[in-house]
Design a protein around this motif. Structure first.
Motif, mmCIF file in Angstrom:
data_model
loop_
_atom_site.group_PDB
_atom_site.id
_atom_site.type_symbol
_atom_site.label_atom_id
_atom_site.label_comp_id
_atom_site.label_asym_id
_atom_site.label_seq_id
_atom_site.Cartn_x
_atom_site.Cartn_y
_atom_site.Cartn_z
ATOM 1 N N LEU A 1 2.942 -2.213 -2.935
ATOM 2 C CA LEU A 1 1.619 -2.176 -3.559
ATOM 3 C C LEU A 1 1.712 -2.621 -5.016
ATOM 4 N N PRO A 2 0.902 -3.603 -5.426
ATOM 5 C CA PRO A 2 0.966 -4.066 -6.816
ATOM 6 C C PRO A 2 0.325 -3.056 -7.771
ATOM 7 N N GLY B 1 -4.470 -14.252 -11.204
ATOM 8 C CA GLY B 1 -4.580 -13.939 -9.788
ATOM 9 C C GLY B 1 -3.258 -13.546 -9.144
ATOM 10 N N LYS B 2 -2.204 -13.410 -9.944
ATOM 11 C CA LYS B 2 -0.906 -13.035 -9.403
ATOM 12 C C LYS B 2 -0.762 -11.517 -9.448
ATOM 13 N N PRO B 3 -0.266 -10.902 -8.377
ATOM 14 C CA PRO B 3 -0.036 -9.450 -8.405
ATOM 15 C C PRO B 3 1.168 -9.104 -9.275
ATOM 16 N N PHE B 4 1.058 -8.023 -10.018
ATOM 17 C CA PHE B 4 2.134 -7.549 -10.894
ATOM 18 C C PHE B 4 2.766 -6.331 -10.247
ATOM 19 N N TYR B 5 4.023 -6.454 -9.862
ATOM 20 C CA TYR B 5 4.771 -5.346 -9.261
ATOM 21 C C TYR B 5 5.630 -4.686 -10.327
ATOM 22 N N PHE B 6 6.042 -3.453 -10.073
ATOM 23 C CA PHE B 6 6.803 -2.712 -11.077
ATOM 24 C C PHE B 6 8.155 -3.363 -11.356
ATOM 25 N N MET B 7 8.675 -4.152 -10.420
ATOM 26 C CA MET B 7 9.991 -4.754 -10.588
ATOM 27 C C MET B 7 9.991 -5.851 -11.650
ATOM 28 N N LYS C 1 -7.083 -3.645 -11.419
ATOM 29 C CA LYS C 1 -6.070 -2.610 -11.229
ATOM 30 C C LYS C 1 -5.792 -2.420 -9.742
ATOM 31 N N GLY C 2 -4.519 -2.221 -9.414
ATOM 32 C CA GLY C 2 -4.126 -2.037 -8.028
ATOM 33 C C GLY C 2 -3.920 -0.575 -7.698
ATOM 34 N N ILE C 3 -3.771 -0.276 -6.422
ATOM 35 C CA ILE C 3 -3.579 1.093 -5.971
ATOM 36 C C ILE C 3 -2.201 1.620 -6.352
#
Length: 136
Positions: free
Chosen positions: A24-25, A32-38, A101-103
């Motif tokens: 989940l991003p 438009g790019k999802p931001f992941y915690f990594m 914002k993502g979930i």
């Protein structure tokens, strides 16, 4: 014992911080790019610590006091992580960085609730053991 309800809560907290965060991003950038915690090393370290503390807490099911302390430390780390997520999403200038914002940003809240429930169950077990010791 490992089949107690606090172990179920701890396992669900592990799933929230260790597994779901991979898929989940946290948010979507304006491009438009999802931001992941990594993509941020500090977030990766904090999430690794919370996941590791949850696993250690599951393993140390025989030592209820240590489990209780580890869960409290884990709650504090999750609050710090949540604060950093909120700070990053609110402090950035408008639509410059965070578009949506993502979930994944709210998964530390789920982990905190599950850790609090696990601590309540651990406290209940500890009180039960103490009451049985008084009867002897």
């Amino acid at each position: 014992m490992i089949q107690r309800i606090q172990t179920v809560y701890l396992f669900l907290a592990f799933v929230a911080t260790g597994v779901l965060m991979l898929f989940l991003p946290l948010w979507t950038t304006s491009a438009g790019k999802p931001f992941y915690f990594m993509q941020d090393q500090f977030y990766t370290i904090l999430l690794g610590l919370t996941t590791m503390l949850t696993v250690i807490s599951i393993i140390s099911f025989k030592k209820r006091q240590n489990q209780f302390v580890l869960n409290r430390l884990n709650i504090i780390l999750n609050l710090i992580l949540l604060g950093l997520f909120v700070y990053r999403s609110l402090n950035l200038s408008g639509e410059a960085e965070v578009s949506e914002k993502g979930i994944g940003m709210f998964l530390p809240i789920v982990a905190i609730v599950l850790l609090v429930l696990a601590n309540k169950a651990i406290k209940k077990d500890e009180d039960l053991v103490k009451s049985v010791d008084r009867l002897r």
